[in-house]
Write an enzyme that holds these catalytic residues in place. Sequence first.
Site, PDB file in Angstrom:
ATOM      1  N   ARG A   1       7.377 -31.939 -43.906  1.00 40.42           N
ATOM      2  CA  ARG A   1       7.818 -32.163 -43.447  1.00 40.42           C
ATOM      3  C   ARG A   1       7.743 -31.129 -41.836  1.00 40.42           C
ATOM      4  O   ARG A   1       8.258 -30.361 -41.921  1.00 40.42           O
ATOM      5  CB  ARG A   1       8.821 -32.982 -43.812  1.00 40.42           C
TER       6      ARG A   1
ATOM      7  N   LYS B   1      19.077 -37.693 -52.490  1.00 39.91           N
ATOM      8  CA  LYS B   1      19.250 -38.922 -52.318  1.00 39.91           C
ATOM      9  C   LYS B   1      17.267 -39.733 -52.575  1.00 39.91           C
ATOM     10  O   LYS B   1      16.761 -40.858 -53.530  1.00 39.91           O
ATOM     11  CB  LYS B   1      18.933 -40.029 -50.554  1.00 39.91           C
TER      12      LYS B   1
ATOM     13  N   ARG C   1      11.250 -27.867 -49.533  1.00 42.17           N
ATOM     14  CA  ARG C   1       9.911 -29.479 -49.903  1.00 42.17           C
ATOM     15  C   ARG C   1       9.081 -28.941 -49.788  1.00 42.17           C
ATOM     16  O   ARG C   1       8.455 -29.100 -48.232  1.00 42.17           O
ATOM     17  CB  ARG C   1      11.209 -30.025 -49.363  1.00 42.17           C
TER      18      ARG C   1
ATOM     19  N   ARG D   1      22.931 -45.005 -41.776  1.00 39.60           N
ATOM     20  CA  ARG D   1      23.788 -43.482 -41.488  1.00 39.60           C
ATOM     21  C   ARG D   1      24.481 -43.730 -39.722  1.00 39.60           C
ATOM     22  O   ARG D   1      25.279 -42.450 -39.696  1.00 39.60           O
ATOM     23  CB  ARG D   1      22.465 -42.893 -40.521  1.00 39.60           C
TER      24      ARG D   1
ATOM     25  N   ARG E   1      19.390 -31.727 -38.013  1.00 43.24           N
ATOM     26  CA  ARG E   1      19.674 -32.534 -38.760  1.00 43.24           C
ATOM     27  C   ARG E   1      21.260 -33.049 -39.437  1.00 43.24           C
ATOM     28  O   ARG E   1      21.513 -33.856 -39.816  1.00 43.24           O
ATOM     29  CB  ARG E   1      19.087 -33.036 -39.930  1.00 43.24           C
TER      30      ARG E   1
HETATM   31  P1  AP5 Z   1      15.005 -35.428 -51.603  1.00 39.43           P
HETATM   32  O1  AP5 Z   1      15.535 -36.149 -52.532  1.00 39.43           O
HETATM   33  O2  AP5 Z   1      13.822 -35.268 -50.646  1.00 39.43           O
HETATM   34  O3  AP5 Z   1      16.692 -35.374 -50.291  1.00 39.43           O
HETATM   35  P2  AP5 Z   1      16.992 -36.699 -49.543  1.00 39.43           P
HETATM   36  O4  AP5 Z   1      18.426 -36.676 -49.530  1.00 39.43           O
HETATM   37  O5  AP5 Z   1      16.246 -38.024 -49.859  1.00 39.43           O
HETATM   38  O6  AP5 Z   1      16.664 -35.981 -48.129  1.00 39.43           O
HETATM   39  P3  AP5 Z   1      16.205 -36.659 -46.730  1.00 39.43           P
HETATM   40  O7  AP5 Z   1      15.357 -35.137 -46.060  1.00 39.43           O
HETATM   41  O8  AP5 Z   1      14.846 -37.065 -46.925  1.00 39.43           O
HETATM   42  O9  AP5 Z   1      17.044 -37.371 -46.342  1.00 39.43           O
HETATM   43  P4  AP5 Z   1      16.997 -37.149 -44.596  1.00 39.43           P
HETATM   44  O10 AP5 Z   1      17.965 -37.994 -44.907  1.00 39.43           O
HETATM   45  O11 AP5 Z   1      17.204 -36.394 -43.994  1.00 39.43           O
HETATM   46  O12 AP5 Z   1      15.441 -37.329 -44.228  1.00 39.43           O
HETATM   47  P5  AP5 Z   1      15.070 -39.582 -43.997  1.00 39.43           P
HETATM   48  O13 AP5 Z   1      13.344 -39.071 -44.609  1.00 39.43           O
HETATM   49  O14 AP5 Z   1      15.474 -40.340 -44.462  1.00 39.43           O
HETATM   50  O15 AP5 Z   1      15.257 -33.862 -52.076  1.00 39.43           O
HETATM   51  C1  AP5 Z   1      15.101 -32.001 -51.311  1.00 39.43           C
HETATM   52  C2  AP5 Z   1      14.705 -31.059 -51.929  1.00 39.43           C
HETATM   53  O16 AP5 Z   1      15.613 -30.829 -53.087  1.00 39.43           O
HETATM   54  C3  AP5 Z   1      13.505 -31.400 -52.399  1.00 39.43           C
HETATM   55  O17 AP5 Z   1      12.400 -30.479 -52.167  1.00 39.43           O
HETATM   56  C4  AP5 Z   1      13.842 -31.458 -54.091  1.00 39.43           C
HETATM   57  O18 AP5 Z   1      12.911 -31.639 -54.698  1.00 39.43           O
HETATM   58  C5  AP5 Z   1      15.249 -30.700 -53.794  1.00 39.43           C
HETATM   59  N1  AP5 Z   1      16.075 -31.801 -54.640  1.00 39.43           N
HETATM   60  C6  AP5 Z   1      16.634 -32.591 -55.308  1.00 39.43           C
HETATM   61  N2  AP5 Z   1      17.374 -32.892 -56.021  1.00 39.43           N
HETATM   62  C7  AP5 Z   1      17.336 -31.552 -56.228  1.00 39.43           C
HETATM   63  C8  AP5 Z   1      18.958 -31.001 -57.079  1.00 39.43           C
HETATM   64  N3  AP5 Z   1      19.391 -32.301 -58.200  1.00 39.43           N
HETATM   65  N4  AP5 Z   1      18.415 -29.343 -57.527  1.00 39.43           N
HETATM   66  C9  AP5 Z   1      17.659 -29.271 -56.579  1.00 39.43           C
HETATM   67  N5  AP5 Z   1      16.563 -29.722 -56.121  1.00 39.43           N
HETATM   68  C10 AP5 Z   1      16.811 -30.641 -55.635  1.00 39.43           C
HETATM   69  O19 AP5 Z   1      14.624 -38.999 -42.303  1.00 39.43           O
HETATM   70  C11 AP5 Z   1      14.462 -38.727 -41.575  1.00 39.43           C
HETATM   71  C12 AP5 Z   1      14.452 -39.179 -40.261  1.00 39.43           C
HETATM   72  O20 AP5 Z   1      14.204 -40.600 -39.635  1.00 39.43           O
HETATM   73  C13 AP5 Z   1      15.976 -39.120 -39.829  1.00 39.43           C
HETATM   74  O21 AP5 Z   1      16.262 -37.166 -39.164  1.00 39.43           O
HETATM   75  C14 AP5 Z   1      16.543 -40.072 -38.434  1.00 39.43           C
HETATM   76  O22 AP5 Z   1      15.447 -39.210 -37.639  1.00 39.43           O
HETATM   77  C15 AP5 Z   1      14.958 -40.789 -38.193  1.00 39.43           C
HETATM   78  N6  AP5 Z   1      15.704 -42.287 -39.585  1.00 39.43           N
HETATM   79  C16 AP5 Z   1      15.977 -42.518 -41.216  1.00 39.43           C
HETATM   80  N7  AP5 Z   1      16.675 -43.408 -41.809  1.00 39.43           N
HETATM   81  C17 AP5 Z   1      17.322 -43.301 -40.240  1.00 39.43           C
HETATM   82  C18 AP5 Z   1      18.307 -44.661 -39.863  1.00 39.43           C
HETATM   83  N8  AP5 Z   1      18.903 -45.276 -41.034  1.00 39.43           N
HETATM   84  N9  AP5 Z   1      19.666 -43.973 -38.668  1.00 39.43           N
HETATM   85  C19 AP5 Z   1      18.456 -43.493 -37.910  1.00 39.43           C
HETATM   86  N10 AP5 Z   1      17.583 -42.628 -37.975  1.00 39.43           N
HETATM   87  C20 AP5 Z   1      16.917 -42.806 -38.796  1.00 39.43           C
END
Ligand code: AP5
Length: 220
Positions: free
Chosen positions: A159, A15, A126, A87, A170
């Site tokens: 991270r 994403k 990552r 979410r 997660r």
């Molecule tokens: P990346 O693009 O970083 O993936 P992402 O989908 O953004 O994954 P995140 O881990 O950032 O999502 P998340 O939802 O768990 O974390 P968030 O920060 O929102 O890509 C991942 C990897 O794959 C990278 O290395 C990239 O290079 C690679 N890649 C990408 N595309 C690829 C492809 N097509 N092919 C191959 N490789 C590829 O949340 C963190 C924490 O914050 C949560 O656990 C929670 O505690 C809190 N939080 C955040 N938002 C909320 C909410 N709305 N409600 C409640 N708690 C929340």
Amino acid sequence: MISDVVLLGGPGAGKGTQAQILQKRFGYRQMSTGDLLRDHRARGTELGVAAQGYMQRGELVPDDLIVKMVEGELSADTAVLFDGFPRTVAQARALDAMLQARGRGLPSAVYFEVSRPELESRLLGRWTNPRNGRIYNERTNPPRTPGIDDEDGGPLVQREDDKPDTVGKRLDVFEAQTMPLVGFYRDGAASRLVRIDASRPVDDVTHDLLHALQMEHAHE
Ligand code: AP5
């Protein structure tokens, strides 16, 4: 005219990677609730302190805190790519209400489909630039020099929630609490959901995403 879009998908689905590409090329604003929360934590705000334990355990931060944070970030006209929000069904309802109160249409949603083993592998490989959020992967998108950002030459970091135990938690939380959003966006009076195969290489996913958003002719 471009409208607000929810990027829906498990942790590691890509994403953030795709949101950064669309922000750079098409003037969308990426709103990553994960990045906003990490910024609050770095600044030691009340919200950051409240969110810390949930994030370290791989759990969701309570809906009321998240909705209040997003509400404070919504600005006038720029179309937003919501990355990691909503979410829960409660967050999705709150987002619809917030946008309608501002005279904006309901957002569409794009679901990034990726298998659990691929998500695990992506998260464990990552690396990110904490200064500008740029995302790498040691397997699929490595920096030129391991551990160093290609653009600013500074160090990359892993991270804290990308450790094996927290990654598993997660993914469980995603399946239990966020997957129901697929039904939420699909089953209304008119479906607002498009699915894309996000297990493909980054450029192919961008292509499919632009097609889903009917912006393929705007592709550079
Ligand atoms: P990346 O693009 O970083 O993936 P992402 O989908 O953004 O994954 P995140 O881990 O950032 O999502 P998340 O939802 O768990 O974390 P968030 O920060 O929102 O890509 C991942 C990897 O794959 C990278 O290395 C990239 O290079 C690679 N890649 C990408 N595309 C690829 C492809 N097509 N092919 C191959 N490789 C590829 O949340 C963190 C924490 O914050 C949560 O656990 C929670 O505690 C809190 N939080 C955040 N938002 C909320 C909410 N709305 N409600 C409640 N708690 C929340």
